[in-house]
Design a protein around this motif. Structure first.
Motif, PDB file in Angstrom:
ATOM      1  N   TRP A   1     -10.666  18.368  17.596  1.00 48.98           N
ATOM      2  CA  TRP A   1     -10.360  17.861  16.258  1.00 48.98           C
ATOM      3  C   TRP A   1      -9.568  16.557  16.278  1.00 48.98           C
ATOM      4  O   TRP A   1      -8.652  16.390  17.069  1.00 48.98           O
ATOM      5  N   THR A   2      -9.916  15.672  15.350  1.00 51.17           N
ATOM      6  CA  THR A   2      -9.098  14.509  15.031  1.00 51.17           C
ATOM      7  C   THR A   2      -8.397  14.853  13.725  1.00 51.17           C
ATOM      8  O   THR A   2      -9.051  15.146  12.722  1.00 51.17           O
ATOM      9  N   VAL A   3      -7.069  14.848  13.751  1.00 48.79           N
ATOM     10  CA  VAL A   3      -6.286  15.199  12.570  1.00 48.79           C
ATOM     11  C   VAL A   3      -5.705  13.922  11.976  1.00 48.79           C
ATOM     12  O   VAL A   3      -4.979  13.191  12.645  1.00 48.79           O
ATOM     13  N   LEU A   4      -6.047  13.656  10.723  1.00 48.42           N
ATOM     14  CA  LEU A   4      -5.479  12.527   9.994  1.00 48.42           C
ATOM     15  C   LEU A   4      -4.496  13.083   8.978  1.00 48.42           C
ATOM     16  O   LEU A   4      -4.895  13.753   8.018  1.00 48.42           O
ATOM     17  N   ARG A   5      -3.204  12.824   9.201  1.00 48.74           N
ATOM     18  CA  ARG A   5      -2.160  13.271   8.275  1.00 48.74           C
ATOM     19  C   ARG A   5      -1.909  12.144   7.284  1.00 48.74           C
ATOM     20  O   ARG A   5      -1.477  11.059   7.673  1.00 48.74           O
ATOM     21  N   ILE A   6      -2.194  12.416   6.027  1.00 48.70           N
ATOM     22  CA  ILE A   6      -2.141  11.389   4.981  1.00 48.70           C
ATOM     23  C   ILE A   6      -0.960  11.673   4.063  1.00 48.70           C
ATOM     24  O   ILE A   6      -0.786  12.795   3.591  1.00 48.70           O
ATOM     25  N   ARG A   7      -0.145  10.633   3.845  1.00 48.90           N
ATOM     26  CA  ARG A   7       1.018  10.757   2.956  1.00 48.90           C
ATOM     27  C   ARG A   7       0.982   9.636   1.930  1.00 48.90           C
ATOM     28  O   ARG A   7       0.715   8.489   2.274  1.00 48.90           O
ATOM     29  N   GLY A   8       1.255   9.991   0.669  1.00 51.38           N
ATOM     30  CA  GLY A   8       1.330   8.975  -0.376  1.00 51.38           C
ATOM     31  C   GLY A   8       0.320   9.217  -1.471  1.00 51.38           C
ATOM     32  O   GLY A   8       0.106  10.347  -1.893  1.00 51.38           O
ATOM     33  N   GLU A   9      -0.309   8.135  -1.910  1.00 53.75           N
ATOM     34  CA  GLU A   9      -1.243   8.192  -3.028  1.00 53.75           C
ATOM     35  C   GLU A   9      -2.639   7.816  -2.562  1.00 53.75           C
ATOM     36  O   GLU A   9      -2.828   6.809  -1.888  1.00 53.75           O
TER      37      GLU A   9
ATOM     38  N   LEU B   1      -8.942   2.597   3.063  1.00 50.00           N
ATOM     39  CA  LEU B   1      -8.292   2.824   4.357  1.00 50.00           C
ATOM     40  C   LEU B   1      -8.682   4.187   4.920  1.00 50.00           C
ATOM     41  O   LEU B   1      -8.987   4.307   6.111  1.00 50.00           O
ATOM     42  N   ILE B   2      -8.705   5.205   4.074  1.00 55.93           N
ATOM     43  CA  ILE B   2      -9.070   6.551   4.535  1.00 55.93           C
ATOM     44  C   ILE B   2     -10.533   6.560   4.965  1.00 55.93           C
ATOM     45  O   ILE B   2     -10.882   7.117   6.006  1.00 55.93           O
ATOM     46  N   ARG B   3     -11.389   5.927   4.174  1.00 54.41           N
ATOM     47  CA  ARG B   3     -12.805   5.840   4.538  1.00 54.41           C
ATOM     48  C   ARG B   3     -12.950   5.167   5.909  1.00 54.41           C
ATOM     49  O   ARG B   3     -13.686   5.644   6.771  1.00 54.41           O
ATOM     50  N   LYS B   4     -12.217   4.092   6.121  1.00 54.16           N
ATOM     51  CA  LYS B   4     -12.281   3.354   7.386  1.00 54.16           C
ATOM     52  C   LYS B   4     -11.820   4.211   8.561  1.00 54.16           C
ATOM     53  O   LYS B   4     -12.418   4.203   9.630  1.00 54.16           O
TER      54      LYS B   4
ATOM     55  N   MET C   1       0.847  -1.185   0.000  1.00 55.87           N
ATOM     56  CA  MET C   1       0.000   0.000   0.000  1.00 55.87           C
ATOM     57  C   MET C   1       0.892   1.246   0.000  1.00 55.87           C
ATOM     58  O   MET C   1       1.864   1.293   0.722  1.00 55.87           O
ATOM     59  N   THR C   2       0.553   2.218  -0.798  1.00 54.96           N
ATOM     60  CA  THR C   2       1.383   3.409  -0.942  1.00 54.96           C
ATOM     61  C   THR C   2       0.795   4.595  -0.183  1.00 54.96           C
ATOM     62  O   THR C   2       0.704   5.685  -0.730  1.00 54.96           O
ATOM     63  N   ILE C   3       0.375   4.352   1.054  1.00 54.66           N
ATOM     64  CA  ILE C   3      -0.184   5.438   1.844  1.00 54.66           C
ATOM     65  C   ILE C   3       0.160   5.223   3.317  1.00 54.66           C
ATOM     66  O   ILE C   3       0.284   4.094   3.775  1.00 54.66           O
ATOM     67  N   GLN C   4       0.334   6.344   4.019  1.00 53.37           N
ATOM     68  CA  GLN C   4       0.546   6.311   5.463  1.00 53.37           C
ATOM     69  C   GLN C   4      -0.419   7.296   6.086  1.00 53.37           C
ATOM     70  O   GLN C   4      -0.640   8.387   5.548  1.00 53.37           O
ATOM     71  N   VAL C   5      -0.987   6.920   7.238  1.00 52.01           N
ATOM     72  CA  VAL C   5      -1.913   7.800   7.947  1.00 52.01           C
ATOM     73  C   VAL C   5      -1.476   7.883   9.403  1.00 52.01           C
ATOM     74  O   VAL C   5      -1.330   6.865  10.069  1.00 52.01           O
ATOM     75  N   ASP C   6      -1.237   9.098   9.856  1.00 48.56           N
ATOM     76  CA  ASP C   6      -0.935   9.342  11.264  1.00 48.56           C
ATOM     77  C   ASP C   6      -2.123  10.093  11.855  1.00 48.56           C
ATOM     78  O   ASP C   6      -2.644  11.025  11.240  1.00 48.56           O
ATOM     79  N   GLU C   7      -2.523   9.678  13.052  1.00 45.12           N
ATOM     80  CA  GLU C   7      -3.668  10.312  13.713  1.00 45.12           C
ATOM     81  C   GLU C   7      -3.202  11.086  14.931  1.00 45.12           C
ATOM     82  O   GLU C   7      -2.327  10.643  15.666  1.00 45.12           O
ATOM     83  N   ASP C   8      -3.797  12.262  15.103  1.00 46.36           N
ATOM     84  CA  ASP C   8      -3.434  13.151  16.197  1.00 46.36           C
ATOM     85  C   ASP C   8      -4.720  13.779  16.726  1.00 46.36           C
ATOM     86  O   ASP C   8      -5.605  14.130  15.946  1.00 46.36           O
ATOM     87  N   GLU C   9      -4.825  13.903  18.032  1.00 45.13           N
ATOM     88  CA  GLU C   9      -5.990  14.560  18.635  1.00 45.13           C
ATOM     89  C   GLU C   9      -5.608  15.983  19.018  1.00 45.13           C
ATOM     90  O   GLU C   9      -4.623  16.190  19.729  1.00 45.13           O
ATOM     91  N   GLN C  10      -6.362  16.947  18.537  1.00 42.93           N
ATOM     92  CA  GLN C  10      -6.207  18.345  18.944  1.00 42.93           C
ATOM     93  C   GLN C  10      -7.612  18.837  19.257  1.00 42.93           C
ATOM     94  O   GLN C  10      -8.278  19.386  18.399  1.00 42.93           O
ATOM     95  N   ASP C  11      -8.047  18.543  20.488  1.00 44.37           N
ATOM     96  CA  ASP C  11      -9.443  18.753  20.887  1.00 44.37           C
ATOM     97  C   ASP C  11     -10.027  20.036  20.340  1.00 44.37           C
ATOM     98  O   ASP C  11      -9.407  21.085  20.467  1.00 44.37           O
TER      99      ASP C  11
END
Length: 124
Positions: A13-21, A29-32, A1-11
């Motif tokens: 807000w839930t921040v999903l940092r997406i890298r790749g394609e 995966l992003i939908r999930k 898979m050519t994607i990475q997702v890092d999750e961070d909480e900034q109340d």
């Protein structure tokens, strides 16, 4: 898979940092991840797409579906997209604009701007 997702909480807000394609293979995966946030009671989501170097129609579809999901639960969805130039995420911005759906999203220059209560989205 050519994607990475890092999750961070900034109340709140839930921040999903997406890298790749963001394509047919990686979009589920992003939908999930977005659905998992909502299922966990987190209804304010920032998708940081500034490091996405490619986005096809299935990627656009998952962004539109995420917007619909957030609106249905009274939540908010914000996107981080570079406006122009050689930056990776600028590709996503161009694709959304070319398809005429860029205006559907609240777009910000960076995560700090998106998570501030008083933040205003960048104009289309």
């Amino acid at each position: 898979m050519t994607i990475q997702v890092d999750e961070d909480e900034q109340d709140p807000w839930t921040v999903l940092r997406i890298r790749g394609e963001l394509d047919l293979v990686t979009s589920p995966l992003i939908r999930k991840r977005v659905h998992a946030a909502v299922a966990g009671g987190r209804h304010d989501v920032v998708l940081d797409l500034s490091a996405v170097r490619f986005c096809d129609s299935s990627g656009v579809g998952v962004l539109i579906a995420a917007r619909r999901l957030m609106r249905s639960c009274g939540g908010r969805l914000r996107l981080i997209l570079p406006a122009r130039g050689a930056e990776e995420g600028a590709h996503v911005n161009r694709v959304l604009a070319a398809l005429g759906v860029r205006r559907l999203f609240d777009v910000y220059a960076d995560v700090p701007a998106a998570v501030e209560d008083e933040a205003r989205p960048l104009s289309a």
